[in-house]
Motif scaffolding. Structure first.
Motif, mmCIF file in Angstrom:
data_model
loop_
_atom_site.group_PDB
_atom_site.id
_atom_site.type_symbol
_atom_site.label_atom_id
_atom_site.label_comp_id
_atom_site.label_asym_id
_atom_site.label_seq_id
_atom_site.Cartn_x
_atom_site.Cartn_y
_atom_site.Cartn_z
ATOM 1 N N GLY A 195 0.811 -1.210 0.000
ATOM 2 C CA GLY A 195 0.000 0.000 0.000
ATOM 3 C C GLY A 195 0.834 1.245 0.000
ATOM 4 N N ARG A 196 0.365 2.272 0.683
ATOM 5 C CA ARG A 196 1.014 3.574 0.645
ATOM 6 C C ARG A 196 2.217 3.630 1.565
ATOM 7 N NH1 ARG A 196 -1.064 6.877 -2.552
ATOM 8 N NH2 ARG A 196 -3.189 6.668 -3.309
ATOM 9 N N PHE A 197 3.199 4.439 1.140
ATOM 10 C CA PHE A 197 4.414 4.623 1.928
ATOM 11 C C PHE A 197 4.925 6.027 1.631
ATOM 12 C CE2 PHE A 197 8.852 4.081 3.153
ATOM 13 C CZ PHE A 197 8.749 3.305 4.294
ATOM 14 N N GLY A 198 4.815 6.912 2.616
ATOM 15 C CA GLY A 198 5.119 8.316 2.369
ATOM 16 C C GLY A 198 6.373 8.803 3.063
ATOM 17 N N ILE A 199 6.802 9.993 2.653
ATOM 18 C CA ILE A 199 7.962 10.634 3.256
ATOM 19 C C ILE A 199 7.692 12.134 3.336
ATOM 20 C CG2 ILE A 199 9.181 10.942 1.041
ATOM 21 C CD1 ILE A 199 11.794 10.310 2.619
ATOM 22 N N THR A 200 8.235 12.758 4.373
ATOM 23 C CA THR A 200 8.072 14.185 4.565
ATOM 24 C C THR A 200 9.039 14.949 3.668
ATOM 25 O OG1 THR A 200 7.441 13.818 6.875
ATOM 26 C CG2 THR A 200 8.128 16.044 6.265
ATOM 27 N N ILE A 201 8.515 15.938 2.952
ATOM 28 C CA ILE A 201 9.355 16.805 2.130
ATOM 29 C C ILE A 201 9.182 18.252 2.580
ATOM 30 C CG2 ILE A 201 9.310 15.245 0.160
ATOM 31 C CD1 ILE A 201 7.303 17.255 -1.158
ATOM 32 N N PRO A 202 10.154 19.123 2.296
ATOM 33 C CA PRO A 202 11.439 18.829 1.666
ATOM 34 C C PRO A 202 12.380 18.090 2.610
ATOM 35 C CG PRO A 202 11.389 21.106 2.398
ATOM 36 C CD PRO A 202 10.017 20.554 2.643
ATOM 37 N N ALA A 248 11.877 13.469 -7.783
ATOM 38 C CA ALA A 248 11.878 12.505 -8.885
ATOM 39 C C ALA A 248 12.571 11.212 -8.485
ATOM 40 C CB ALA A 248 12.558 13.123 -10.106
ATOM 41 N N GLU A 249 13.668 11.342 -7.748
ATOM 42 C CA GLU A 249 14.402 10.144 -7.334
ATOM 43 C C GLU A 249 13.623 9.343 -6.297
ATOM 44 O OE1 GLU A 249 18.811 8.768 -5.723
ATOM 45 O OE2 GLU A 249 18.529 10.700 -6.711
ATOM 46 N N LEU A 250 12.985 10.027 -5.362
ATOM 47 C CA LEU A 250 12.216 9.324 -4.336
ATOM 48 C C LEU A 250 11.015 8.593 -4.944
ATOM 49 C CD1 LEU A 250 12.256 11.893 -1.394
ATOM 50 C CD2 LEU A 250 13.683 9.863 -1.701
ATOM 51 N N ALA A 251 10.429 9.179 -5.961
ATOM 52 C CA ALA A 251 9.323 8.510 -6.642
ATOM 53 C C ALA A 251 9.810 7.218 -7.303
ATOM 54 C CB ALA A 251 8.708 9.438 -7.671
ATOM 55 N N LYS A 252 10.973 7.271 -7.928
ATOM 56 C CA LYS A 252 11.538 6.070 -8.547
ATOM 57 C C LYS A 252 11.879 5.015 -7.503
ATOM 58 C CE LYS A 252 13.553 8.431 -12.557
ATOM 59 N NZ LYS A 252 14.827 8.825 -13.238
ATOM 60 N N ALA A 253 12.225 5.475 -6.285
ATOM 61 C CA ALA A 253 12.590 4.540 -5.218
ATOM 62 C C ALA A 253 11.373 3.815 -4.646
ATOM 63 C CB ALA A 253 13.314 5.282 -4.093
ATOM 64 N N GLY A 254 10.167 4.288 -4.955
ATOM 65 C CA GLY A 254 8.975 3.576 -4.525
ATOM 66 C C GLY A 254 8.074 4.296 -3.553
ATOM 67 N N TYR A 255 8.421 5.524 -3.178
ATOM 68 C CA TYR A 255 7.536 6.282 -2.291
ATOM 69 C C TYR A 255 6.275 6.676 -3.059
ATOM 70 C CZ TYR A 255 11.310 6.584 1.110
ATOM 71 O OH TYR A 255 12.290 6.273 2.033
ATOM 72 N N ALA A 299 19.621 8.184 3.306
ATOM 73 C CA ALA A 299 18.720 7.587 4.288
ATOM 74 C C ALA A 299 17.363 7.285 3.671
ATOM 75 C CB ALA A 299 18.566 8.517 5.481
ATOM 76 N N ALA A 300 16.861 8.208 2.853
ATOM 77 C CA ALA A 300 15.573 8.000 2.196
ATOM 78 C C ALA A 300 15.634 6.791 1.264
ATOM 79 C CB ALA A 300 15.172 9.247 1.428
ATOM 80 N N GLY A 326 3.351 11.064 -10.621
ATOM 81 C CA GLY A 326 2.520 9.948 -10.195
ATOM 82 C C GLY A 326 2.327 9.853 -8.703
ATOM 83 N N VAL A 327 2.940 10.764 -7.941
ATOM 84 C CA VAL A 327 2.933 10.658 -6.483
ATOM 85 C C VAL A 327 1.795 11.475 -5.888
ATOM 86 C CG1 VAL A 327 4.265 11.228 -4.398
ATOM 87 C CG2 VAL A 327 5.395 10.171 -6.357
#
Length: 320
Positions: free
Chosen positions: A3-10, A24-31, A312-313, A57-58
């Motif tokens: 399911g969903r997996f989020g991260i705080t930005i910036p 863009a990189e975090l989206a490719k990593a699966g977030y 770390a992300a 897509g995020v």
């Protein structure tokens, strides 16, 4: 986890000018989700606007925008602009924030927080559908307002909640709740209040995560944050309600003006429950407990470690 997996930005420690590439990189990593906050750093909307283009897509969410520091019309304008920029991908999280941010930093009275949040949610439901709002709510009135931008998809509204009154409000008046500063086991006490408002309620949890095996260093840093936050009245009352009696010595020392004593009075067990740390795999396993107990969207808030923020992300990114 699935399911969903989020991260705080910036991501802290990286210039804002680099955040588009980071997104863009975090989206490719699966977030799947990017969530912003609004305290004494960036505002809550700008980081999402940057990410909306870089990671099309995020899903994007605010966790949270304070209901006191923006007037109803300005809040509606900001939310509608973000929702129209990312159709179907924006979630508006609102909440009271704290008396420190509202009163000390913005010189606004922190009065009737539950009622103000309820009124803002009701106003925004109408405004974000493009309705003309001419109404006197309990905590404010709006005369003849209509949004010039009506988003193609009205965003879901979540309410930041700690104790029963606000948790019930999140379930009844909103599409779910935003929660933070709690353990995985605490979710079991909180979730039923939200779900009492109806089916399919979302529960977003902002969770501090430090992918490091240097437990002593993280515990030392975490104690400072726990003392700073959990002595703020709204958070202290929250943890008193949760039954976290092991924090009473900290509260007693803090009330007596003994800041050093307050820090040393925080037990390791509380630190380890509220701030996830360990290897990346251990951190993911701990996060999975939040999901098992009722969180629908875990959102990690990275804690500084010997890793850089982007490293770390990447290390914490979801695994199949």
């Amino acid at each position: 986890m699935t399911g969903r997996f989020g991260i705080t930005i910036p991501l802290d420690g990286l210039p804002l000018s680099e955040q588009a590439a980071v997104a863009a990189e975090l989206a490719k990593a699966g977030y799947t989700d990017f969530w912003s906050a609004e305290g004494n750093g960036t505002d809550g909307f700008s980081p999402l606007a940057i990410a909306s283009v870089a990671a099309p897509g995020v899903r994007l969410g605010t966790a949270i925008i304070p209901v006191f520091t923006r007037g109803p019309g300005v809040m509606a304008l900001s939310a509608a602009t973000m929702a129209a920029s990312a159709p179907g991908r924006f979630v508006l999280g609102i909440g009271t924030s704290s008396d420190v941010i509202v009163e000390r930093w913005n010189d606004i009275s922190f009065e009737q927080p539950l009622q103000r949040t309820r009124d803002m949610a009701r106003f925004l439901r109408k405004a974000l559908r493009g309705e003309r709002v001419d109404e006197e709510f309990e905590t404010f009135k709006v005369r003849g307002f209509r949004n010039g931008i009506v988003p193609e998809v009205a965003p879901p509204i979540l309410i930041a909640a700690l104790r029963p009154g606000m948790l019930r409000l999140a379930g009844k008046e909103a599409d779910g709740a935003v929660i933070n500063w709690l353990s995985a086991d605490d979710v079991l006490k909180i979730a039923p209040y939200v779900h009492a408002g109806g089916p399919d309620k979302e529960i977003v949890a902002r969770i501090f995560v430090a992918p490091t095996t240097d437990a002593a260093k993280i515990r030392e840093a975490a104690r400072r944050h726990i003392a700073a936050y959990l002595n703020v009245p709204v958070y202290r009352k929250f943890h008193e309600w949760l039954g976290r009696t092991e924090l009473q010595p900290m509260w007693d020392a803090w009330d007596a003006g003994d800041r050093k004593g307050a820090l040393t009075a925080i037990p390791d067990s509380v630190v380890d429950a509220l701030v996830i740390h360990g290897s990346p795999e251990e951190c993911r396993e701990h996060l999975a407990r939040y999901v098992s107990n009722g969180v629908t969207t875990p959102v990690i808030s990275l804690w500084p470690t010997e890793m850089g923020p982007l490293e770390a992300a990447r290390a914490l990114a979801p695994r199949d």
